[in-house]
Design a protein around this motif. Structure first.
Motif, mmCIF file in Angstrom:
data_model
loop_
_atom_site.group_PDB
_atom_site.id
_atom_site.type_symbol
_atom_site.label_atom_id
_atom_site.label_comp_id
_atom_site.label_asym_id
_atom_site.label_seq_id
_atom_site.Cartn_x
_atom_site.Cartn_y
_atom_site.Cartn_z
ATOM 1 N N LYS A 66 51.082 10.051 -15.390
ATOM 2 C CA LYS A 66 50.254 11.179 -15.833
ATOM 3 C C LYS A 66 49.493 11.729 -14.632
ATOM 4 C CE LYS A 66 46.989 12.378 -19.519
ATOM 5 N NZ LYS A 66 47.865 13.372 -20.154
ATOM 6 N N GLN A 70 43.413 12.828 -19.325
ATOM 7 C CA GLN A 70 43.584 13.707 -20.475
ATOM 8 C C GLN A 70 42.343 14.578 -20.698
ATOM 9 O OE1 GLN A 70 46.200 14.142 -22.365
ATOM 10 N NE2 GLN A 70 45.682 14.435 -24.529
ATOM 11 N N ARG A 77 45.787 19.933 -20.860
ATOM 12 C CA ARG A 77 46.344 18.591 -20.944
ATOM 13 C C ARG A 77 47.777 18.585 -20.392
ATOM 14 N NH1 ARG A 77 45.245 17.805 -27.274
ATOM 15 N NH2 ARG A 77 46.156 19.892 -27.212
#
Length: 213
Positions: A66, A70, A77
């Motif tokens: 990622k 978040q 996002r």
């Protein structure tokens, strides 16, 4: 009730060593443009290689990490950098290798070939040749023969002959497309201006029309 097959007798010019003569041939009297379109579409679909391939987001060479947290960044996002919205990311619903060919009934293919030849005969663009005198495999020999019979390169010619030496002599000319008799097809007939066949090719064409469907 099934409609009767309508045929017309065409007088097709034949070039022979003894001079010009004509050959009577029964060919379809009407040409169905949609049927020709169906046959050409089938031909071109069969010729497609179908090798185009793209990578999905699971296949691109990027880490699946990622890219940032978040929440609490003030940004949208996001997951990994291989997502489709990023430059260089995976493709959504992109092409994958596939077979584009499909089945077309033999009766339709046969009718399309007969109609394409009939269309050339109707326009006076079909010429049969008994012998290519003086053509032994050299381009200059074919040019001399073509000039003698009225083919000057002003329109494209589909040359269908069983004589490999004649095909070799003509294949380098930009206005000539050469085929063996077994390769006669609707697409090449329609994309060229004139159709020239030797008598052997004509016999093969007649056998294809007369074969069992």
């Amino acid at each position: 009730m099934r409609e009767a097959k309508v045929e017309t007798v065409y007088q097709i010019p034949v070039i022979s060593p003894a001079g010009k003569r004509e050959l009577a041939a029964n060919l379809p009297g009407e040409v169905n443009p949609h049927l020709l379109w169906e046959v050409v579409r089938w031909q071109l679909a069969s010729r497609r290689r179908g090798t185009a391939s793209t990578k999905t987001r699971g296949e691109v060479a990027y880490s699946g990490r990622k890219i940032y947290p978040q929440k609490h960044t003030g940004r949208a996002r996001h997951g990994d950098i291989g997502a489709p919205i990023f430059v260089g990311g995976g493709t959504v619903f992109g092409p994958k290798p596939r077979d584009y060919s499909y089945t077309l009934p033999k009766k339709v293919r046969k009718a399309g070939l007969a109609m394409a030849v009939a269309d050339r005969a109707k326009e006076g663009k079909l010429l049969l040749v008994e012998a290519f005198l003086g053509v032994q495999g050299k381009t200059r020999e074919f040019l001399a023969w073509a000039k003698e019979v009225g083919l000057d390169g002003s329109e494209t010619v589909l040359l269908v002959t069983a004589d490999e030496a004649v095909r070799r002599a003509a294949r380098n000319l930009p206005w000539v497309v050469t085929l063996a008799p077994e390769g006669l097809n609707v697409y090449d007939i329609l994309r060229t201006g004139r159709l020239v066949m030797d008598l052997k090719a004509w016999e093969v064409f007649q056998e294809r029309l007369g074969g069992e469907a």
